[in-house]
Design a protein around this motif. Sequence first.
Motif, PDB file in Angstrom:
ATOM      1  N   GLY A   1       0.982  14.541 -27.106  1.00 60.54           N
ATOM      2  CA  GLY A   1       1.308  13.639 -26.019  1.00 60.54           C
ATOM      3  C   GLY A   1       0.398  13.839 -24.831  1.00 60.54           C
ATOM      4  N   VAL A   2       0.501  12.974 -23.876  1.00 63.80           N
ATOM      5  CA  VAL A   2      -0.285  13.024 -22.652  1.00 63.80           C
ATOM      6  C   VAL A   2       0.657  13.284 -21.480  1.00 63.80           C
ATOM      7  CG1 VAL A   2      -1.812  11.724 -21.118  1.00 63.80           C
ATOM      8  CG2 VAL A   2      -1.948  11.369 -23.590  1.00 63.80           C
ATOM      9  N   PRO A   3       0.595  14.484 -20.881  1.00 63.74           N
ATOM     10  CA  PRO A   3       1.398  14.743 -19.680  1.00 63.74           C
ATOM     11  C   PRO A   3       0.929  13.808 -18.557  1.00 63.74           C
ATOM     12  CG  PRO A   3       0.589  16.785 -20.626  1.00 63.74           C
ATOM     13  CD  PRO A   3      -0.141  15.670 -21.317  1.00 63.74           C
ATOM     14  N   ALA A   4       1.870  13.160 -17.892  1.00 62.24           N
ATOM     15  CA  ALA A   4       1.505  12.169 -16.885  1.00 62.24           C
ATOM     16  C   ALA A   4       2.444  12.221 -15.687  1.00 62.24           C
ATOM     17  CB  ALA A   4       1.540  10.773 -17.497  1.00 62.24           C
ATOM     18  N   ALA A   5       1.877  11.872 -14.531  1.00 62.32           N
ATOM     19  CA  ALA A   5       2.662  11.682 -13.316  1.00 62.32           C
ATOM     20  C   ALA A   5       3.057  10.212 -13.248  1.00 62.32           C
ATOM     21  CB  ALA A   5       1.840  12.058 -12.091  1.00 62.32           C
ATOM     22  N   LEU A   6       4.251   9.942 -12.771  1.00 69.28           N
ATOM     23  CA  LEU A   6       4.715   8.577 -12.567  1.00 69.28           C
ATOM     24  C   LEU A   6       4.675   8.288 -11.074  1.00 69.28           C
ATOM     25  CD1 LEU A   6       6.164   9.630 -15.230  1.00 69.28           C
ATOM     26  CD2 LEU A   6       7.709   7.738 -14.843  1.00 69.28           C
ATOM     27  N   VAL A   7       4.030   7.186 -10.723  1.00 67.71           N
ATOM     28  CA  VAL A   7       3.920   6.776  -9.329  1.00 67.71           C
ATOM     29  C   VAL A   7       4.491   5.373  -9.232  1.00 67.71           C
ATOM     30  CG1 VAL A   7       2.312   6.338  -7.433  1.00 67.71           C
ATOM     31  CG2 VAL A   7       1.867   8.205  -9.026  1.00 67.71           C
ATOM     32  N   ALA A   8       5.394   5.162  -8.260  1.00 70.01           N
ATOM     33  CA  ALA A   8       6.047   3.857  -8.118  1.00 70.01           C
ATOM     34  C   ALA A   8       5.718   3.226  -6.774  1.00 70.01           C
ATOM     35  CB  ALA A   8       7.558   4.005  -8.256  1.00 70.01           C
ATOM     36  N   CYS A   9       5.560   1.925  -6.789  1.00 74.08           N
ATOM     37  CA  CYS A   9       5.402   1.162  -5.556  1.00 74.08           C
ATOM     38  C   CYS A   9       6.718   1.266  -4.781  1.00 74.08           C
ATOM     39  CB  CYS A   9       5.090  -0.293  -5.882  1.00 74.08           C
ATOM     40  SG  CYS A   9       5.073  -1.378  -4.440  1.00 74.08           S
ATOM     41  N   SER A  10       6.631   1.609  -3.507  1.00 71.72           N
ATOM     42  CA  SER A  10       7.838   1.744  -2.686  1.00 71.72           C
ATOM     43  C   SER A  10       8.493   0.402  -2.382  1.00 71.72           C
ATOM     44  CB  SER A  10       7.500   2.451  -1.373  1.00 71.72           C
ATOM     45  OG  SER A  10       7.012   3.742  -1.627  1.00 71.72           O
ATOM     46  N   ASN A  11       7.763  -0.682  -2.566  1.00 71.65           N
ATOM     47  CA  ASN A  11       8.307  -2.006  -2.278  1.00 71.65           C
ATOM     48  C   ASN A  11       8.969  -2.635  -3.501  1.00 71.65           C
ATOM     49  OD1 ASN A  11       8.699  -4.446  -0.668  1.00 71.65           O
ATOM     50  ND2 ASN A  11       7.093  -5.318  -1.944  1.00 71.65           N
ATOM     51  N   CYS A  12       8.200  -2.792  -4.595  1.00 72.00           N
ATOM     52  CA  CYS A  12       8.734  -3.521  -5.756  1.00 72.00           C
ATOM     53  C   CYS A  12       9.095  -2.619  -6.936  1.00 72.00           C
ATOM     54  CB  CYS A  12       7.742  -4.592  -6.209  1.00 72.00           C
ATOM     55  SG  CYS A  12       6.279  -3.963  -7.064  1.00 72.00           S
ATOM     56  N   GLY A  13       8.681  -1.349  -6.891  1.00 73.27           N
ATOM     57  CA  GLY A  13       9.039  -0.419  -7.960  1.00 73.27           C
ATOM     58  C   GLY A  13       8.103  -0.396  -9.148  1.00 73.27           C
ATOM     59  N   PHE A  14       7.014  -1.153  -9.103  1.00 69.66           N
ATOM     60  CA  PHE A  14       6.046  -1.143 -10.208  1.00 69.66           C
ATOM     61  C   PHE A  14       5.597   0.298 -10.449  1.00 69.66           C
ATOM     62  CE2 PHE A  14       1.743  -1.551 -11.973  1.00 69.66           C
ATOM     63  CZ  PHE A  14       1.994  -2.388 -13.044  1.00 69.66           C
ATOM     64  N   VAL A  15       5.641   0.746 -11.704  1.00 71.95           N
ATOM     65  CA  VAL A  15       5.341   2.136 -12.047  1.00 71.95           C
ATOM     66  C   VAL A  15       3.997   2.238 -12.756  1.00 71.95           C
ATOM     67  CG1 VAL A  15       6.105   4.144 -13.390  1.00 71.95           C
ATOM     68  CG2 VAL A  15       7.786   2.721 -12.225  1.00 71.95           C
ATOM     69  N   THR A  16       3.200   3.226 -12.334  1.00 70.24           N
ATOM     70  CA  THR A  16       1.949   3.536 -13.014  1.00 70.24           C
ATOM     71  C   THR A  16       2.004   4.965 -13.513  1.00 70.24           C
ATOM     72  OG1 THR A  16       0.876   4.222 -10.955  1.00 70.24           O
ATOM     73  CG2 THR A  16       0.575   1.931 -11.632  1.00 70.24           C
ATOM     74  N   PHE A  17       1.221   5.244 -14.548  1.00 72.42           N
ATOM     75  CA  PHE A  17       1.113   6.576 -15.120  1.00 72.42           C
ATOM     76  C   PHE A  17      -0.291   7.108 -14.851  1.00 72.42           C
ATOM     77  CE2 PHE A  17       4.191   4.280 -17.701  1.00 72.42           C
ATOM     78  CZ  PHE A  17       5.234   5.191 -17.794  1.00 72.42           C
ATOM     79  N   HIS A  18      -0.385   8.374 -14.488  1.00 72.16           N
ATOM     80  CA  HIS A  18      -1.680   9.015 -14.246  1.00 72.16           C
ATOM     81  C   HIS A  18      -1.705  10.323 -15.038  1.00 72.16           C
ATOM     82  CE1 HIS A  18      -2.707   6.286 -10.922  1.00 72.16           C
ATOM     83  NE2 HIS A  18      -1.400   6.249 -10.753  1.00 72.16           N
ATOM     84  N   ALA A  19      -2.661  10.451 -15.950  1.00 74.03           N
ATOM     85  CA  ALA A  19      -2.760  11.650 -16.796  1.00 74.03           C
ATOM     86  C   ALA A  19      -3.005  12.879 -15.934  1.00 74.03           C
ATOM     87  CB  ALA A  19      -3.878  11.478 -17.813  1.00 74.03           C
TER      88      ALA A  19
ATOM     89  N   LEU B   1       0.821  -1.216   0.000  1.00 72.47           N
ATOM     90  CA  LEU B   1       0.000   0.000   0.000  1.00 72.47           C
ATOM     91  C   LEU B   1       0.854   1.266   0.000  1.00 72.47           C
ATOM     92  CD1 LEU B   1      -2.741  -1.106   2.541  1.00 72.47           C
ATOM     93  CD2 LEU B   1      -3.012  -0.757   0.076  1.00 72.47           C
ATOM     94  N   ASN B   2       2.163   1.121  -0.127  1.00 71.31           N
ATOM     95  CA  ASN B   2       3.071   2.269  -0.077  1.00 71.31           C
ATOM     96  C   ASN B   2       3.561   2.630  -1.471  1.00 71.31           C
ATOM     97  OD1 ASN B   2       3.094   2.454   2.824  1.00 71.31           O
ATOM     98  ND2 ASN B   2       4.235   0.546   2.784  1.00 71.31           N
ATOM     99  N   PHE B   3       3.280   3.875  -1.852  1.00 69.31           N
ATOM    100  CA  PHE B   3       3.660   4.388  -3.164  1.00 69.31           C
ATOM    101  C   PHE B   3       4.333   5.737  -3.006  1.00 69.31           C
ATOM    102  CE2 PHE B   3       0.151   1.559  -3.957  1.00 69.31           C
ATOM    103  CZ  PHE B   3       0.493   0.922  -5.130  1.00 69.31           C
ATOM    104  N   GLU B   4       5.046   6.163  -4.031  1.00 62.91           N
ATOM    105  CA  GLU B   4       5.590   7.510  -4.047  1.00 62.91           C
ATOM    106  C   GLU B   4       5.534   8.084  -5.459  1.00 62.91           C
ATOM    107  OE1 GLU B   4      10.013   7.912  -3.685  1.00 62.91           O
ATOM    108  OE2 GLU B   4       9.841   5.784  -3.173  1.00 62.91           O
ATOM    109  N   VAL B   5       5.296   9.385  -5.524  1.00 65.36           N
ATOM    110  CA  VAL B   5       5.333  10.098  -6.797  1.00 65.36           C
ATOM    111  C   VAL B   5       6.803  10.249  -7.154  1.00 65.36           C
ATOM    112  CG1 VAL B   5       4.752  12.238  -7.990  1.00 65.36           C
ATOM    113  CG2 VAL B   5       3.186  11.304  -6.262  1.00 65.36           C
ATOM    114  N   VAL B   6       7.176   9.806  -8.362  1.00 64.68           N
ATOM    115  CA  VAL B   6       8.588   9.817  -8.730  1.00 64.68           C
ATOM    116  C   VAL B   6       8.929  10.761  -9.874  1.00 64.68           C
ATOM    117  CG1 VAL B   6       9.058   7.519  -7.829  1.00 64.68           C
ATOM    118  CG2 VAL B   6       8.359   7.778 -10.189  1.00 64.68           C
TER     119      VAL B   6
END
Length: 96
Positions: free
Chosen positions: A62-80, A37-42
């Motif tokens: 293009g689509v400006p996006a924020a990158l958010v990473a899981c603090s444990n495993c590093g999985f990255v998600t994009f949020h427009a 449940l721990n994430f950080e904006v990267v």
Amino acid sequence: MRSHIRHFTMDDEKKTKIANALKTKGVKLPCPRCNSLNFEVVGQTVLQLNDNPNILMLGGPGVPAALVACSNCGFVTFHALGALNLMPNVKEENSK
């Protein structure tokens, strides 16, 4: 939790704005890879739009996006950023 992300330059104010916008939108599910449940904006990026995936295109739409990473495993998600109501004012950005 200490960050595993290195050489990051986004200021804390921007990270806080993005994190708050995600909370407002109800983004609270665990990481799909490790259930943390721990994430950080990267960072932020622009995801380039291209109707031909075989061609590398510089510039254009293009689509400006924020990158958010899981603090444990590093999985990255994009949020427009537009969906988070965080699109920068182009006129203000160009006048800096």
